[in-house]
Design a protein around this motif. Structure first.
Motif, PDB file in Angstrom:
ATOM      1  N   GLY A  29       5.486   0.960   7.142  1.00 24.47           N
ATOM      2  CA  GLY A  29       4.720   1.885   6.356  1.00 24.47           C
ATOM      3  C   GLY A  29       3.428   2.201   6.902  1.00 24.47           C
ATOM      4  O   GLY A  29       2.650   3.080   6.559  1.00 24.47           O
ATOM      5  N   ALA A  30       2.802   1.467   7.914  1.00 25.50           N
ATOM      6  CA  ALA A  30       1.691   1.882   8.746  1.00 25.50           C
ATOM      7  C   ALA A  30       1.726   3.273   9.318  1.00 25.50           C
ATOM      8  O   ALA A  30       2.500   3.729   9.958  1.00 25.50           O
ATOM      9  CB  ALA A  30       0.924   0.935   9.668  1.00 25.50           C
ATOM     10  N   THR A  31       0.698   4.055   9.006  1.00 24.60           N
ATOM     11  CA  THR A  31       0.513   5.373   9.669  1.00 24.60           C
ATOM     12  C   THR A  31      -0.216   5.551  11.043  1.00 24.60           C
ATOM     13  O   THR A  31       0.222   6.219  11.865  1.00 24.60           O
ATOM     14  CB  THR A  31       0.143   6.631   8.769  1.00 24.60           C
ATOM     15  N   ASP A  32      -1.184   4.490  11.026  1.00 24.52           N
ATOM     16  CA  ASP A  32      -1.842   4.301  12.451  1.00 24.52           C
ATOM     17  C   ASP A  32      -1.678   2.673  12.876  1.00 24.52           C
ATOM     18  O   ASP A  32      -1.892   1.947  11.795  1.00 24.52           O
ATOM     19  CB  ASP A  32      -3.119   5.058  12.259  1.00 24.52           C
TER      20      ASP A  32
ATOM     21  N   ARG B 295      -3.125   7.142   4.042  1.00 24.25           N
ATOM     22  CA  ARG B 295      -3.250   6.695   5.285  1.00 24.25           C
ATOM     23  C   ARG B 295      -3.398   5.128   5.419  1.00 24.25           C
ATOM     24  O   ARG B 295      -4.242   4.614   4.505  1.00 24.25           O
ATOM     25  CB  ARG B 295      -4.573   7.119   5.655  1.00 24.25           C
ATOM     26  N   ILE B 296      -2.565   4.537   6.183  1.00 26.17           N
ATOM     27  CA  ILE B 296      -2.390   3.130   6.089  1.00 26.17           C
ATOM     28  C   ILE B 296      -2.617   2.588   7.722  1.00 26.17           C
ATOM     29  O   ILE B 296      -1.740   2.803   8.239  1.00 26.17           O
ATOM     30  CB  ILE B 296      -0.976   2.595   5.506  1.00 26.17           C
ATOM     31  N   ILE B 297      -3.421   1.954   7.750  1.00 23.69           N
ATOM     32  CA  ILE B 297      -4.061   1.553   9.097  1.00 23.69           C
ATOM     33  C   ILE B 297      -3.868   0.150   9.412  1.00 23.69           C
ATOM     34  O   ILE B 297      -4.393  -0.578   8.835  1.00 23.69           O
ATOM     35  CB  ILE B 297      -5.735   1.915   9.506  1.00 23.69           C
ATOM     36  N   ALA B 298      -3.085  -0.091  10.484  1.00 28.71           N
ATOM     37  CA  ALA B 298      -2.673  -1.572  10.876  1.00 28.71           C
ATOM     38  C   ALA B 298      -3.479  -2.079  12.049  1.00 28.71           C
ATOM     39  O   ALA B 298      -3.713  -1.179  13.022  1.00 28.71           O
ATOM     40  CB  ALA B 298      -1.260  -1.904  11.040  1.00 28.71           C
ATOM     41  N   VAL B 299      -4.080  -3.235  12.028  1.00 28.61           N
ATOM     42  CA  VAL B 299      -5.098  -3.799  12.934  1.00 28.61           C
ATOM     43  C   VAL B 299      -4.442  -5.095  13.374  1.00 28.61           C
ATOM     44  O   VAL B 299      -4.087  -5.908  12.446  1.00 28.61           O
ATOM     45  CB  VAL B 299      -6.388  -3.918  12.667  1.00 28.61           C
TER      46      VAL B 299
ATOM     47  N   SER C  32       0.829  -1.203  -0.063  1.00 27.40           N
ATOM     48  CA  SER C  32      -0.016   0.019  -0.064  1.00 27.40           C
ATOM     49  C   SER C  32       0.926   1.077  -0.177  1.00 27.40           C
ATOM     50  O   SER C  32       0.477   2.133  -0.723  1.00 27.40           O
ATOM     51  CB  SER C  32      -0.957   0.064   1.366  1.00 27.40           C
ATOM     52  N   LYS C  33       2.074   1.218   0.770  1.00 25.25           N
ATOM     53  CA  LYS C  33       2.957   2.367   0.778  1.00 25.25           C
ATOM     54  C   LYS C  33       3.340   2.648  -0.591  1.00 25.25           C
ATOM     55  O   LYS C  33       3.637   3.656  -1.179  1.00 25.25           O
ATOM     56  CB  LYS C  33       4.115   2.149   1.654  1.00 25.25           C
TER      57      LYS C  33
END
Length: 361
Positions: free
Chosen positions: A224-227, A206-210, A199-200
């Motif tokens: 690369g996760a922003t959040d 905005r890349i959200i990791a869960v 994704s990056k």
């Protein structure tokens, strides 16, 4: 002539991954003999070991591999002895309806080697994903070999052979992530973190990791996760919506493959957004969603097989990004091990303390 080499074999369901002597034949028509340099320890190998894929034991494990072609059979033109290659499990046929429609990444008749590798007593081996690369040599269909630059670290680029390609491809190929998109990835194992890296690379802003593991979330942030969201502490759907101005993400990737994570992905996407399932469910799992919600939210619900990749196109492109510093494949290599440490690597994988252990031969 058969070549006697060491390979990692599991003889029965949940049996140990043992190093034994195997016999690998010279290549026949359309086949290539490959000297293995490196091979990543993937969850798929563990599934083979546990009987989660088939019961066609004994299995020769290993498939995320880089090697050097040592011999080719009659009619092989895409590689020659001395070529550095990444192995893949999508050797397209060129003749099925998908190939003839110009969609070889969905080939319905992918090739493997026709000849069988065997144990010393002649028992035929089932190579994992048609590759079997926890071995000093393996025999594959020539189309399973993709030539790559010899200057790239084989331990890093070999991971494109399965899990890392699955994740990157889920974002770029299946999810069609575009510049400026918002993306959420549920599940931050190797495939999920690769989806974040993909994704990056595609230009998501905005890349959200869960995940439920803070260690994995920190790895995700580094790639690369922003959040990040720990879903044991925060409702991931609500938090993804909050982080995207109440809308939901443009693309949500489920890298776990469970009904509950798929529901989270479904409701965490924007209207007309895309859900991508790349985590592999088990046969007994069932999904229930209100059909009106499926209709009313619009968008796309997609499944991603091998990241919908075409190895001849995608592997060299991603290796080039790696060499240019745009894609940190080195970060996925947690440790480098010997062939007799595969069983220990499965235990580390189960405990979640590695992204990838890589066997160096």
């Amino acid at each position: 002539m058969a070549h006697s080499v060491k390979g990692v074999v599991v003889m029965e369901k949940d049996g140990p991954a043992s190093v034994v002597t195997i016999n690998v034949p010279d290549p026949g028509p359309g086949e290539a003999l490959v000297d293995i340099l490196t091979c990543g320890v993937c969850h798929t190998d563990l599934h083979y070991k546990q009987g989660g894929i088939s019961d066609d034991y004994p299995f020769l494990l290993g498939h995320e591999a880089t090697g050097v072609v040592s011999a080719v059979g009659e009619g092989v033109t895409n590689v020659q002895p001395g070529d550095r290659v990444i192995l893949n499990w999508r050797a397209v046929c060129g003749q099925c309806r998908a190939c003839l429609r110009g969609r070889p990444q969905y080939c319905f008749n992918t090739h493997n080697a026709a000849q069988k590798m065997t144990l010393k007593d002649g028992t035929e081996l089932s190579p994992a994903l048609g590759i079997g690369a926890f071995a000093e040599k393996t025999l594959v269909a020539a189309g399973q070999c993709t030539k790559v630059d010899v200057s790239a670290d084989p331990a890093a680029v070999g991971l494109l052979g399965c899990g890392i390609m699955a994740g990157i491809g889920a974002a770029i190929n299946t999810g069609n992530v575009q510049r400026g998109d918002s993306v959420a990835v549920i599940g931050c194992g190797g495939v999920g973190i690769a989806a974040i890296a993909g994704s990056k690379l595609a230009g998501a802003t905005r890349i959200i990791a869960v995940d439920i593991d803070n260690r994995k979330l920190e790895l995700a942030r580094g790639l690369g996760a922003t959040d990040v969201i720990n879903s044991t502490e925060t409702d991931p759907v609500e938090e993804i919506r909050r982080l995207t101005d109440g809308n939901g993400a443009d693309v949500v990737i489920d890298a776990v493959g469970r009904p509950e994570t798929y529901r989270q992905a479904f409701y965490a996407r924007d209207l007309a957004g895309t859900v991508v399932l790349v985590g592999v469910p088990t046969p007994e799992m069932k999904l229930e969603l209100p059909l009106l919600d499926v209709f009313g939210r619009g968008g796309s619900l997609k499944s991603s097989w091998y990241g919908d990749c075409l190895p001849s196109r995608d592997f060299p492109m991603l290796v080039s990004h790696y060499q240019q510093g745009n894609l940190d494949l080195d970060a996925f290599v947690t440790e480098r091990i010997s062939i007799d440490e595969v069983e220990d690597a499965f235990a580390k994988m189960h405990d979640g303390v590695v992204l990838r252990s890589v066997v160096e031969l």
